[in-house]
Write a protein that holds these residues in place. Structure first.
Motif, mmCIF file in Angstrom:
data_model
loop_
_atom_site.group_PDB
_atom_site.id
_atom_site.type_symbol
_atom_site.label_atom_id
_atom_site.label_comp_id
_atom_site.label_asym_id
_atom_site.label_seq_id
_atom_site.Cartn_x
_atom_site.Cartn_y
_atom_site.Cartn_z
ATOM 1 N N VAL A 19 34.135 -41.015 -11.615
ATOM 2 C CA VAL A 19 34.984 -40.696 -10.475
ATOM 3 C C VAL A 19 35.082 -39.182 -10.337
ATOM 4 O O VAL A 19 34.932 -38.442 -11.308
ATOM 5 C CB VAL A 19 36.397 -41.302 -10.615
ATOM 6 N N LEU A 20 35.332 -38.744 -9.115
ATOM 7 C CA LEU A 20 35.598 -37.338 -8.842
ATOM 8 C C LEU A 20 37.079 -37.169 -8.529
ATOM 9 O O LEU A 20 37.853 -38.127 -8.613
ATOM 10 C CB LEU A 20 34.751 -36.863 -7.661
ATOM 11 N N ALA A 21 37.473 -35.976 -8.178
ATOM 12 C CA ALA A 21 38.858 -35.735 -7.778
ATOM 13 C C ALA A 21 39.218 -36.638 -6.605
ATOM 14 O O ALA A 21 38.344 -37.053 -5.829
ATOM 15 C CB ALA A 21 39.037 -34.272 -7.397
ATOM 16 N N SER A 22 40.490 -36.947 -6.462
ATOM 17 C CA SER A 22 40.927 -37.915 -5.460
ATOM 18 C C SER A 22 40.607 -37.490 -4.029
ATOM 19 O O SER A 22 40.513 -38.338 -3.143
ATOM 20 C CB SER A 22 42.431 -38.159 -5.593
ATOM 21 N N ASN A 23 40.417 -36.181 -3.797
ATOM 22 C CA ASN A 23 40.126 -35.712 -2.441
ATOM 23 C C ASN A 23 38.626 -35.575 -2.164
ATOM 24 O O ASN A 23 38.223 -35.119 -1.098
ATOM 25 C CB ASN A 23 40.815 -34.372 -2.177
ATOM 26 N N ALA A 24 37.790 -35.994 -3.109
ATOM 27 C CA ALA A 24 36.335 -35.874 -2.927
ATOM 28 C C ALA A 24 35.837 -36.889 -1.896
ATOM 29 O O ALA A 24 36.305 -38.030 -1.850
ATOM 30 C CB ALA A 24 35.620 -36.083 -4.251
ATOM 31 N N LYS A 25 34.891 -36.475 -1.078
ATOM 32 C CA LYS A 25 34.275 -37.352 -0.093
ATOM 33 C C LYS A 25 33.098 -38.102 -0.725
ATOM 34 O O LYS A 25 32.560 -37.702 -1.756
ATOM 35 C CB LYS A 25 33.781 -36.539 1.100
ATOM 36 N N GLY A 26 32.684 -39.169 -0.072
ATOM 37 C CA GLY A 26 31.610 -39.993 -0.597
ATOM 38 C C GLY A 26 30.325 -39.236 -0.846
ATOM 39 O O GLY A 26 29.631 -39.472 -1.840
ATOM 40 N N ALA A 27 30.002 -38.299 0.049
ATOM 41 C CA ALA A 27 28.754 -37.554 -0.073
ATOM 42 C C ALA A 27 28.700 -36.736 -1.360
ATOM 43 O O ALA A 27 27.619 -36.497 -1.914
ATOM 44 C CB ALA A 27 28.571 -36.636 1.136
ATOM 45 N N ALA A 28 29.862 -36.318 -1.860
ATOM 46 C CA ALA A 28 29.909 -35.494 -3.075
ATOM 47 C C ALA A 28 29.509 -36.286 -4.316
ATOM 48 O O ALA A 28 29.125 -35.705 -5.337
ATOM 49 C CB ALA A 28 31.305 -34.911 -3.258
ATOM 50 N N TYR A 29 29.586 -37.599 -4.245
ATOM 51 C CA TYR A 29 29.349 -38.431 -5.425
ATOM 52 C C TYR A 29 27.889 -38.485 -5.871
ATOM 53 O O TYR A 29 27.599 -38.982 -6.957
ATOM 54 C CB TYR A 29 29.864 -39.847 -5.181
ATOM 55 N N SER A 30 26.980 -37.975 -5.063
ATOM 56 C CA SER A 30 25.567 -38.024 -5.457
ATOM 57 C C SER A 30 25.324 -37.313 -6.786
ATOM 58 O O SER A 30 24.416 -37.682 -7.532
ATOM 59 C CB SER A 30 24.685 -37.425 -4.362
ATOM 60 N N VAL A 31 26.154 -36.314 -7.110
ATOM 61 C CA VAL A 31 25.979 -35.595 -8.377
ATOM 62 C C VAL A 31 26.304 -36.478 -9.583
ATOM 63 O O VAL A 31 25.911 -36.165 -10.709
ATOM 64 C CB VAL A 31 26.837 -34.306 -8.430
#
Length: 243
Positions: A102-114
């Motif tokens: 998981v990323l920070a709660s304000n992260a968008k879906g596109a950021a998850y590729s990392v």
């Protein structure tokens, strides 16, 4: 500060901003584990030493094991993943629901590729865990961003123990022809725009793929809210045809 140093600092800040949030994961685990009634918490360890939560529920005389992957920013007992992990054992399927990065709660879906490489590592560790338990037939059941993460794994020579894939609410155009196992592409009539927009393309690549199909569930939204029975029936019916 010279230009090179500034670039390095920016890169480090960027990586910290968009890397798996282990603190948030721990908060999820601290919240979930005390309330687990069905199944047992099991922690699996990554190559970097990080231990992530899974929820393992064995079924008596299991037909197969089901590896369950949740969507963006949640946990292995959340929503429909919690429903599936706790209900499928009653129908003859052991389940292992795993915490994905998981990323920070304000992260968008596109950021998850990392996080996808780490997601793939967790899937491999989960499969190894199930194989060590004696399961040679494993189904992968995934939801939303978890389906996107799992596509990276499934398109790159997954373990031979994986016999089928149920991709729920897939928000992308995945070329299922390149997946080596049968696929059920499952989504709701009132799903998210990205899921609905790419549904026709996903259906097209399933044409002629053995034992594969697309199913739209009437009245269902992306999370199958208030439709637990329809969700479990759709997934279990397909699994029963495979095992």
């Amino acid at each position: 500060m010279n230009r090179l140093l500034w670039i390095i600092v920016c890169a480090l800040v960027s990586n910290l901003a968009f890397s798996a949030d282990y603190i948030r994961e721990k908060k999820w685990a601290d919240e979930v584990v005390p309330g687990v009634v069905v199944g047992d918490p099991v922690y699996l360890e990554q190559s970097n030493g990080h231990k992530f939560l899974t929820l393992y529920t064995p079924a008596k005389d299991a037909k197969a094991a089901v590896l369950i992957v949740h969507g963006m920013g949640v946990n292995p007992d959340w929503g429909l993943t919690g429903v599936l992990r706790s209900r499928l054992p009653d129908l003859g399927y052991s389940t292992l629901s795993i915490q994905m990065p998981v990323l920070a709660s304000n992260a968008k879906g596109a950021a998850y590729s990392v996080t996808f490489p780490e997601a793939v590592q967790r899937l491999r560790l989960a499969v190894d865990f199930l194989k060590a338990k004696g399961y040679t037939n494993i189904a992968l059941v995934t939801h939303s961003l978890g389906s996107r993460m799992s596509a990276v794994y499934m398109l790159n020579k997954p373990d031979v123990a994986i016999k089928t894939w149920v991709a729920i609410g897939m928000p992308d155009r995945v070329d299922y022809r390149k997946v080596s196992v049968p696929v059920l592409d499952l989504y709701g009539e009132h799903d998210l725009p990205d899921v609905l927009k790419s549904a026709a393309a996903r259906k097209a690549v399933l044409q002629g793929k053995p034992a594969s199909m697309q199913q739209m569930v009437a009245h269902a939204d992306h999370f199958f809210d208030n439709m637990d029975e329809q969700l479990v029936t759709s997934v279990a019916t397909y699994l029963d045809q495979r095992f």
